[in-house]
Design a protein around this motif. Structure first.
Motif, PDB file in Angstrom:
ATOM      1  N   THR A 140       0.821  -1.200   0.000  1.00  0.00           N
ATOM      2  CA  THR A 140       0.000   0.000   0.000  1.00  0.00           C
ATOM      3  C   THR A 140       0.858   1.256   0.000  1.00  0.00           C
ATOM      4  OG1 THR A 140      -0.105   0.028   2.415  1.00  0.00           O
ATOM      5  CG2 THR A 140      -1.822  -1.194   1.269  1.00  0.00           C
ATOM      6  N   ASP A 141       0.218   2.392  -0.301  1.00  0.00           N
ATOM      7  CA  ASP A 141       0.891   3.690  -0.245  1.00  0.00           C
ATOM      8  C   ASP A 141       1.034   4.147   1.199  1.00  0.00           C
ATOM      9  OD1 ASP A 141       1.543   4.457  -2.867  1.00  0.00           O
ATOM     10  OD2 ASP A 141      -0.562   4.856  -3.289  1.00  0.00           O
ATOM     11  N   ASN A 142       2.181   4.747   1.515  1.00  0.00           N
ATOM     12  CA  ASN A 142       2.405   5.278   2.856  1.00  0.00           C
ATOM     13  C   ASN A 142       3.114   6.621   2.756  1.00  0.00           C
ATOM     14  OD1 ASN A 142       1.539   3.098   4.879  1.00  0.00           O
ATOM     15  ND2 ASN A 142       2.720   1.953   3.389  1.00  0.00           N
ATOM     16  N   ASP A 143       3.100   7.363   3.865  1.00  0.00           N
ATOM     17  CA  ASP A 143       3.634   8.719   3.840  1.00  0.00           C
ATOM     18  C   ASP A 143       5.103   8.798   4.235  1.00  0.00           C
ATOM     19  OD1 ASP A 143       3.550   8.179   6.514  1.00  0.00           O
ATOM     20  OD2 ASP A 143       2.150   9.789   7.045  1.00  0.00           O
ATOM     21  N   GLY A 144       5.763   7.643   4.376  1.00  0.00           N
ATOM     22  CA  GLY A 144       7.182   7.643   4.695  1.00  0.00           C
ATOM     23  C   GLY A 144       7.500   7.436   6.155  1.00  0.00           C
ATOM     24  N   ALA A 145       6.510   7.360   7.021  1.00  0.00           N
ATOM     25  CA  ALA A 145       6.724   7.109   8.444  1.00  0.00           C
ATOM     26  C   ALA A 145       6.105   5.767   8.807  1.00  0.00           C
ATOM     27  CB  ALA A 145       6.104   8.221   9.287  1.00  0.00           C
ATOM     28  N   TRP A 146       6.812   4.965   9.603  1.00  0.00           N
ATOM     29  CA  TRP A 146       6.265   3.651   9.916  1.00  0.00           C
ATOM     30  C   TRP A 146       5.024   3.752  10.798  1.00  0.00           C
ATOM     31  CZ3 TRP A 146       5.452   2.010  14.807  1.00  0.00           C
ATOM     32  CH2 TRP A 146       6.281   2.442  15.841  1.00  0.00           C
ATOM     33  N   THR A 147       4.866   4.866  11.491  1.00  0.00           N
ATOM     34  CA  THR A 147       3.677   5.033  12.318  1.00  0.00           C
ATOM     35  C   THR A 147       2.406   5.071  11.466  1.00  0.00           C
ATOM     36  OG1 THR A 147       4.123   7.421  12.284  1.00  0.00           O
ATOM     37  CG2 THR A 147       4.867   6.189  14.216  1.00  0.00           C
ATOM     38  N   GLY A 148       2.501   5.704  10.287  1.00  0.00           N
ATOM     39  CA  GLY A 148       1.354   5.721   9.384  1.00  0.00           C
ATOM     40  C   GLY A 148       1.057   4.336   8.848  1.00  0.00           C
ATOM     41  N   ALA A 149       2.112   3.608   8.473  1.00  0.00           N
ATOM     42  CA  ALA A 149       1.930   2.238   7.984  1.00  0.00           C
ATOM     43  C   ALA A 149       1.357   1.353   9.079  1.00  0.00           C
ATOM     44  CB  ALA A 149       3.264   1.688   7.496  1.00  0.00           C
ATOM     45  N   TYR A 150       1.827   1.560  10.304  1.00  0.00           N
ATOM     46  CA  TYR A 150       1.337   0.764  11.424  1.00  0.00           C
ATOM     47  C   TYR A 150      -0.164   0.997  11.633  1.00  0.00           C
ATOM     48  CZ  TYR A 150       0.316  -0.716  16.157  1.00  0.00           C
ATOM     49  OH  TYR A 150      -0.275  -1.305  17.245  1.00  0.00           O
ATOM     50  N   ALA A 151      -0.601   2.242  11.562  1.00  0.00           N
ATOM     51  CA  ALA A 151      -2.024   2.546  11.743  1.00  0.00           C
ATOM     52  C   ALA A 151      -2.853   1.833  10.679  1.00  0.00           C
ATOM     53  CB  ALA A 151      -2.248   4.054  11.685  1.00  0.00           C
ATOM     54  N   GLU A 152      -2.347   1.791   9.454  1.00  0.00           N
ATOM     55  CA  GLU A 152      -3.061   1.114   8.381  1.00  0.00           C
ATOM     56  C   GLU A 152      -3.106  -0.383   8.614  1.00  0.00           C
ATOM     57  OE1 GLU A 152      -3.102   1.279   3.548  1.00  0.00           O
ATOM     58  OE2 GLU A 152      -1.169   1.377   4.561  1.00  0.00           O
ATOM     59  N   VAL A 153      -1.975  -0.975   8.988  1.00  0.00           N
ATOM     60  CA  VAL A 153      -1.930  -2.403   9.266  1.00  0.00           C
ATOM     61  C   VAL A 153      -2.851  -2.744  10.435  1.00  0.00           C
ATOM     62  CG1 VAL A 153      -0.456  -4.274  10.138  1.00  0.00           C
ATOM     63  CG2 VAL A 153       0.359  -2.797   8.286  1.00  0.00           C
ATOM     64  N   ALA A 154      -2.855  -1.912  11.464  1.00  0.00           N
ATOM     65  CA  ALA A 154      -3.693  -2.175  12.634  1.00  0.00           C
ATOM     66  C   ALA A 154      -5.172  -2.229  12.258  1.00  0.00           C
ATOM     67  CB  ALA A 154      -3.445  -1.116  13.695  1.00  0.00           C
ATOM     68  N   THR A 155      -5.599  -1.327  11.363  1.00  0.00           N
ATOM     69  CA  THR A 155      -7.001  -1.308  10.943  1.00  0.00           C
ATOM     70  C   THR A 155      -7.380  -2.608  10.243  1.00  0.00           C
ATOM     71  OG1 THR A 155      -6.981   1.100  10.718  1.00  0.00           O
ATOM     72  CG2 THR A 155      -8.701  -0.096   9.535  1.00  0.00           C
ATOM     73  N   VAL A 156      -6.526  -3.039   9.299  1.00  0.00           N
ATOM     74  CA  VAL A 156      -6.800  -4.274   8.565  1.00  0.00           C
ATOM     75  C   VAL A 156      -6.678  -5.483   9.494  1.00  0.00           C
ATOM     76  CG1 VAL A 156      -6.021  -5.772   6.689  1.00  0.00           C
ATOM     77  CG2 VAL A 156      -6.057  -3.286   6.368  1.00  0.00           C
ATOM     78  N   ALA A 157      -5.632  -5.527  10.301  1.00  0.00           N
ATOM     79  CA  ALA A 157      -5.358  -6.684  11.145  1.00  0.00           C
ATOM     80  C   ALA A 157      -6.474  -6.925  12.156  1.00  0.00           C
ATOM     81  CB  ALA A 157      -4.020  -6.516  11.852  1.00  0.00           C
ATOM     82  N   THR A 158      -7.077  -5.860  12.643  1.00  0.00           N
ATOM     83  CA  THR A 158      -8.193  -6.026  13.575  1.00  0.00           C
ATOM     84  C   THR A 158      -9.342  -6.776  12.903  1.00  0.00           C
ATOM     85  OG1 THR A 158      -7.588  -4.005  14.763  1.00  0.00           O
ATOM     86  CG2 THR A 158      -9.850  -4.802  15.026  1.00  0.00           C
ATOM     87  N   ASP A 159      -9.619  -6.427  11.648  1.00  0.00           N
ATOM     88  CA  ASP A 159     -10.654  -7.143  10.891  1.00  0.00           C
ATOM     89  C   ASP A 159     -10.246  -8.591  10.637  1.00  0.00           C
ATOM     90  OD1 ASP A 159     -12.214  -4.872  10.811  1.00  0.00           O
ATOM     91  OD2 ASP A 159     -11.483  -4.240   8.830  1.00  0.00           O
ATOM     92  N   TRP A 160      -8.963  -8.841  10.544  1.00  0.00           N
ATOM     93  CA  TRP A 160      -8.470 -10.194  10.271  1.00  0.00           C
ATOM     94  C   TRP A 160      -8.375 -11.054  11.522  1.00  0.00           C
ATOM     95  CZ3 TRP A 160      -3.907  -9.669   6.251  1.00  0.00           C
ATOM     96  CH2 TRP A 160      -4.443  -9.257   5.016  1.00  0.00           C
ATOM     97  N   GLY A 161      -8.688 -10.502  12.671  1.00  0.00           N
ATOM     98  CA  GLY A 161      -8.702 -11.294  13.890  1.00  0.00           C
ATOM     99  C   GLY A 161      -7.469 -11.198  14.761  1.00  0.00           C
TER     100      GLY A 161
END
Length: 221
Positions: A140-161
């Motif tokens: 996915t696209d990210n803004d260059g900071a791992w914190t932004g990528a982490y927030a995106e992963v957290a959203t998806v991962a919560t749905d994934w269990g």
């Protein structure tokens, strides 16, 4: 014909060459504009050709297939019993193909027990084995900071269990490795889990020298 008349005649002929070239270029633009006007690129509801979408409605990864999914804004991949073969999708029977749409696209992966919708992805890496899709990696696209990528992963991962504890471990790993990396690349992952009949995982990778942060979601049958 004397030399003077020959020079005048040659000059008249040469003077037409630039005009002719310009006329040909203009004609090319006109033909291109007419062709584009009649193209599915400008059609608000484009119809896929036989080399752009499979009979079951899945995306094809031929050159024109990638153009079409870019225009449509969706990529559809089936990872369940009865899925079409890798070669039917325009892929090698065994190998790895990286697909980069012209613009980020929504991704729908049809798993055995449901559909995984990843939202916008900028790169799709498909692995094939024995003429079947064996893994799909979505970046996915990210803004260059791992914190932004982490927030995106957290959203998806919560749905994934994945649990809050799983996500906290990933966050802490990224924090620790960022402090100890000394500029070297580092990563943190969420391990395999079963979701909707598919095996899923996620990774955040950071390369500080390349100013690159990627969030990759992996789905296997």
């Amino acid at each position: 014909m004397d030399a003077t008349r020959r020079r005048h005649t040659r000059r008249r002929i040469l003077s037409w060459i630039p005009i002719s070239v310009v006329a040909l270029i203009c004609a090319g633009f006109v033909v291109g504009a007419v062709t584009m006007q009649d193209s599915w690129w400008t059609d608000p509801e484009p119809t896929a050709a036989a080399d752009q979408r499979t009979p079951k409605g899945m995306s094809m990864f031929t050159g024109t297939g990638v153009d079409y999914l870019s225009r449509e804004g969706f990529v559809r991949i089936e990872l369940r019993d009865g899925a079409e073969t890798a070669t039917m999708l325009g892929l090698d029977a065994d190998g790895t193909r990286t697909i980069t749409p012209i613009v980020p696209v929504d991704t729908l992966v049809l798993a055995e027990d449901g559909v995984l919708d990843l939202g916008l992805v900028r790169e799709i890496v498909i692995e094939t084995t024995d003429d079947a899709v064996s893994a799909v990696h979505l970046r996915t696209d990210n803004d260059g900071a791992w914190t932004g990528a982490y927030a995106e992963v957290a959203t998806v991962a919560t749905d994934w269990g994945y649990t809050d504890a799983d996500l906290a471990t990933m966050r802490d790993t990224l924090t620790d490795r960022a402090q100890d990396s000394h500029g070297d690349p580092y990563a943190a992952t969420l391990d395999d889990r079963t979701h909707l009949g598919a095996t899923v995982s996620a990774e955040i990778a950071v390369d500080q020298r390349a100013a690159s942060v990627t969030a990759t979601f992996t789905i296997r049958p």
